[in-house]
Design a protein around this motif. Structure first.
Motif, PDB file in Angstrom:
ATOM      1  N   LYS A  37      49.777  43.639  36.304  1.00  0.00           N
ATOM      2  CA  LYS A  37      50.343  44.895  35.818  1.00  0.00           C
ATOM      3  C   LYS A  37      50.893  45.735  36.966  1.00  0.00           C
ATOM      4  CE  LYS A  37      48.885  49.125  33.404  1.00  0.00           C
ATOM      5  NZ  LYS A  37      47.722  49.790  32.748  1.00  0.00           N
ATOM      6  N   TYR A  38      50.165  45.728  38.101  1.00  0.00           N
ATOM      7  CA  TYR A  38      50.577  46.556  39.237  1.00  0.00           C
ATOM      8  C   TYR A  38      51.196  45.738  40.361  1.00  0.00           C
ATOM      9  CZ  TYR A  38      47.945  50.282  36.991  1.00  0.00           C
ATOM     10  OH  TYR A  38      47.490  51.229  36.104  1.00  0.00           O
ATOM     11  N   LYS A  39      51.575  44.513  40.065  1.00  0.00           N
ATOM     12  CA  LYS A  39      52.171  43.668  41.083  1.00  0.00           C
ATOM     13  C   LYS A  39      53.486  44.270  41.600  1.00  0.00           C
ATOM     14  CE  LYS A  39      53.538  38.867  41.940  1.00  0.00           C
ATOM     15  NZ  LYS A  39      53.690  37.511  41.334  1.00  0.00           N
ATOM     16  N   GLY A  40      53.607  44.378  42.910  1.00  0.00           N
ATOM     17  CA  GLY A  40      54.815  44.917  43.523  1.00  0.00           C
ATOM     18  C   GLY A  40      54.850  46.428  43.614  1.00  0.00           C
ATOM     19  N   LYS A  41      53.866  47.121  43.029  1.00  0.00           N
ATOM     20  CA  LYS A  41      53.825  48.590  43.079  1.00  0.00           C
ATOM     21  C   LYS A  41      52.953  49.017  44.255  1.00  0.00           C
ATOM     22  CE  LYS A  41      54.406  49.100  38.073  1.00  0.00           C
ATOM     23  NZ  LYS A  41      53.832  49.665  36.831  1.00  0.00           N
ATOM     24  N   GLN A  42      53.590  49.598  45.274  1.00  0.00           N
ATOM     25  CA  GLN A  42      52.889  49.966  46.494  1.00  0.00           C
ATOM     26  C   GLN A  42      52.700  51.469  46.647  1.00  0.00           C
ATOM     27  OE1 GLN A  42      51.605  47.654  48.505  1.00  0.00           O
ATOM     28  NE2 GLN A  42      52.441  46.044  47.178  1.00  0.00           N
TER      29      GLN A  42
ATOM     30  N   SER B   4      34.920  49.981  27.758  1.00  0.00           N
ATOM     31  CA  SER B   4      35.408  48.878  26.926  1.00  0.00           C
ATOM     32  C   SER B   4      36.856  49.101  26.534  1.00  0.00           C
ATOM     33  CB  SER B   4      34.534  48.734  25.677  1.00  0.00           C
ATOM     34  OG  SER B   4      34.515  49.954  24.957  1.00  0.00           O
ATOM     35  N   ASN B   5      37.224  50.380  26.228  1.00  0.00           N
ATOM     36  CA  ASN B   5      38.597  50.677  25.854  1.00  0.00           C
ATOM     37  C   ASN B   5      39.547  50.543  27.035  1.00  0.00           C
ATOM     38  OD1 ASN B   5      37.832  51.185  23.267  1.00  0.00           O
ATOM     39  ND2 ASN B   5      37.694  53.405  23.501  1.00  0.00           N
ATOM     40  N   VAL B   6      39.068  50.983  28.241  1.00  0.00           N
ATOM     41  CA  VAL B   6      39.898  50.866  29.432  1.00  0.00           C
ATOM     42  C   VAL B   6      40.217  49.406  29.709  1.00  0.00           C
ATOM     43  CG1 VAL B   6      39.960  51.195  31.929  1.00  0.00           C
ATOM     44  CG2 VAL B   6      39.018  52.983  30.458  1.00  0.00           C
TER      45      VAL B   6
ATOM     46  N   LEU C 120      45.967  53.718  43.238  1.00  0.00           N
ATOM     47  CA  LEU C 120      44.741  54.384  42.775  1.00  0.00           C
ATOM     48  C   LEU C 120      44.414  53.991  41.336  1.00  0.00           C
ATOM     49  CD1 LEU C 120      45.224  57.967  44.298  1.00  0.00           C
ATOM     50  CD2 LEU C 120      43.543  56.229  44.977  1.00  0.00           C
ATOM     51  N   LYS C 121      45.460  53.903  40.497  1.00  0.00           N
ATOM     52  CA  LYS C 121      45.233  53.494  39.105  1.00  0.00           C
ATOM     53  C   LYS C 121      44.699  52.063  39.040  1.00  0.00           C
ATOM     54  CE  LYS C 121      48.689  56.460  36.871  1.00  0.00           C
ATOM     55  NZ  LYS C 121      49.960  56.475  36.111  1.00  0.00           N
ATOM     56  N   MET C 122      45.246  51.197  39.881  1.00  0.00           N
ATOM     57  CA  MET C 122      44.798  49.808  39.925  1.00  0.00           C
ATOM     58  C   MET C 122      43.329  49.733  40.340  1.00  0.00           C
ATOM     59  SD  MET C 122      46.348  46.644  42.162  1.00  0.00           S
ATOM     60  CE  MET C 122      45.498  45.064  42.242  1.00  0.00           C
ATOM     61  N   GLN C 123      42.953  50.535  41.340  1.00  0.00           N
ATOM     62  CA  GLN C 123      41.562  50.562  41.796  1.00  0.00           C
ATOM     63  C   GLN C 123      40.638  51.060  40.694  1.00  0.00           C
ATOM     64  OE1 GLN C 123      41.315  52.838  45.415  1.00  0.00           O
ATOM     65  NE2 GLN C 123      42.644  51.445  46.568  1.00  0.00           N
ATOM     66  N   ASP C 124      41.068  52.114  39.989  1.00  0.00           N
ATOM     67  CA  ASP C 124      40.241  52.677  38.920  1.00  0.00           C
ATOM     68  C   ASP C 124      40.043  51.675  37.782  1.00  0.00           C
ATOM     69  OD1 ASP C 124      39.949  55.030  40.276  1.00  0.00           O
ATOM     70  OD2 ASP C 124      41.580  56.071  39.231  1.00  0.00           O
ATOM     71  N   GLU C 125      41.116  50.998  37.369  1.00  0.00           N
ATOM     72  CA  GLU C 125      41.012  50.043  36.269  1.00  0.00           C
ATOM     73  C   GLU C 125      40.179  48.824  36.679  1.00  0.00           C
ATOM     74  OE1 GLU C 125      44.664  49.036  34.347  1.00  0.00           O
ATOM     75  OE2 GLU C 125      45.422  51.102  34.371  1.00  0.00           O
ATOM     76  N   THR C 126      40.351  48.398  37.931  1.00  0.00           N
ATOM     77  CA  THR C 126      39.554  47.275  38.430  1.00  0.00           C
ATOM     78  C   THR C 126      38.083  47.646  38.480  1.00  0.00           C
ATOM     79  OG1 THR C 126      41.418  46.508  39.783  1.00  0.00           O
ATOM     80  CG2 THR C 126      39.238  45.656  40.339  1.00  0.00           C
ATOM     81  N   LYS C 127      37.797  48.846  38.968  1.00  0.00           N
ATOM     82  CA  LYS C 127      36.415  49.323  39.035  1.00  0.00           C
ATOM     83  C   LYS C 127      35.804  49.401  37.641  1.00  0.00           C
ATOM     84  CE  LYS C 127      33.656  53.210  40.736  1.00  0.00           C
ATOM     85  NZ  LYS C 127      33.705  54.562  41.366  1.00  0.00           N
TER      86      LYS C 127
END
Length: 423
Positions: A82-87, A360-362, A93-100
């Motif tokens: 989803k966040y591939k190529g977005k630097q 669960s929704n995230v 930060l969104k990628m880190q939050d969703e991964t966490k």
């Protein structure tokens, strides 16, 4: 390397672990001696079983993480895609939050599989230090070398002769005037080297024979001397024409390879991803799983039989543990585990003064595409989709295939998508 032998392991952390494990194997040997089975081979077997039983909590945690990872990895891959190529910082930060959030949902962490291994690794190194230097940790074995050691040191040329033995090659930086050094060398000496000592010092032949007899009672395991390597036994047996012992000696490395292979086969294996992102890693793991048993065969052929016994038993115990753990994990309700993890995560957030998060929704939102691709589309659904699309874009009076028809298709596509966005 002096710390690795009879003076006991004195390395940071490893030395303390080795002392604890050494105390355990000493107690095991004393127990076996009390019931008339004073045998190092059997002591190593019981020692291995006890050590791996003590590590069951770490093993279970590691295998549970592997099982949860198989369920979790598609969601992590979906977030990465989803966040591939977005630097930009916001996307990162969104990628880190969703991964966490996904890790919290499954009760794992990026280091979930590494931590148990980091804890087990020094323990296993300490085990090898103990098994490889048995006299340093088993009092009765050490005392069996006396009075031979004292006599060798007091005999002219005794220390120099021991230093010239092939088994002394690893101890050349040691002081050969010390009893511990002589015991270390004699502990690694082959049968032929013991015979050479008796031949060199005829006056000590009776003491050499008595010491060798006592130690052979301790070191004999199914007819093999645990101090000798299987390769040494094979060469000696071949020279003597004793082919039966060649077969017996070959059993050690062969069983080591087979037990290692079977143990690895029971390990949880990740499924191949649809986009092939983790297939390369799977191929690497497959190659490693094929290489490890071969490496076991090689090392257990050239190392002392005692090390081979430990290697085989460790694989056997791991296999039994794996069967039990796999059976238990197969009954585990992952959805219930996820529910508990979410509750635990929100309790932690509450303590920090943060509002609860619907993990669960995230996770479901970030992996909607992954979940939908898991279901195979039927031929009826595919035909209906094509028919609906054709009917939708064929509305109008333009001739099919004309420029006006194509323009109408683009116009209707934009209308459809704008309606979706305005809802």
């Amino acid at each position: 390397m002096t710390s690795l032998f009879l003076t006991q392991d004195s390395r940071f952390i490893l030395g303390d672990i080795a002392k604890i494990l050494g105390w355990i194997i000493n107690q095991i040997f004393n127990f076996l001696d009390s019931i008339g089975i004073a045998n190092v081979g059997f002591a190593i077997i019981l020692f291995t079983i006890i050590v791996y039983m003590l590590m069951i909590p770490l093993t279970y945690k590691q295998q549970k993480f592997s099982k949860m990872s198989m369920r979790m990895n598609p969601e992590i891959q979906a977030i990465q895609k989803k966040y591939k190529g977005k630097q930009d910082q916001a996307s990162m930060l969104k990628m880190q939050d969703e991964t966490k959030a996904v890790y919290a949902k499954y009760g794992t962490s990026p280091t979930g599989t590494c931590l148990p291994m980091l804890i087990q690794f020094p323990v296993l190194l300490a085990v090898y230090a103990v098994v490889y230097a048995i006299p340093a940790y088993i009092d009765k074995i050490k005392m069996a070398y006396y009075p031979l050691v004292t006599d060798l040191l007091s005999t002219s040329g005794g220390s120099a002769f021991i230093k010239g033995l092939k088994s002394a090659a690893s101890f050349q930086k040691r002081d050969f005037a010390l009893e511990n050094t002589i015991i270390d060398v004699l502990n690694k000496a082959t049968t032929a080297e013991w015979e050479s000592i008796a031949a060199e010092f005829p006056g000590l032949s009776s003491v050499v024979e008595s010491t060798q007899h006592t130690l052979s009672g301790f070191n004999d395991f199914l007819g093999l001397n645990i101090v000798n390597s299987p390769w040494y036994t094979i060469k000696e047996s071949f020279a003597e024409g004793n082919y039966l012992w060649i077969v017996v000696a070959l059993l050690i490395p062969v069983l080591a390879g087979l037990s290692q292979w079977f143990s690895l086969k029971l390990m949880p294996q990740a499924a191949a991803s649809a986009d092939g992102e983790n297939n390369e890693m799977m191929q690497s793991m497959k190659m490693m799983n094929n290489f490890m048993p071969l490496m076991s065969v090689y090392f257990c052929a050239i190392l002392p039989v005692g090390v081979g016994i430990y290697w085989i038993m460790s694989a056997v115990v791991r296999t039994i543990q794996q069967l039990i753990i796999n059976k238990h994990l197969s009954k585990m309700d992952i959805d219930e585990e996820i529910k508990k993890n979410i509750e635990a995560y929100n309790r932690k957030r509450e303590k920090n003064g943060l509002p609860p998060e619907r993990l669960s929704n995230v996770a479901r939102t970030s992996t909607r595409n992954v979940e939908t691709t898991k279901r195979e589309i039927t031929s009826e659904e595919r035909q209906k989709a094509i028919q609906d699309s054709t009917e939708y874009y064929s509305k109008g009076t333009a001739k099919p295939g004309s420029l006006a028809a194509k323009a109408r298709m683009v116009e209707q596509y934009n209308e459809k998508n704008n309606k979706g966005k305005n809802k």
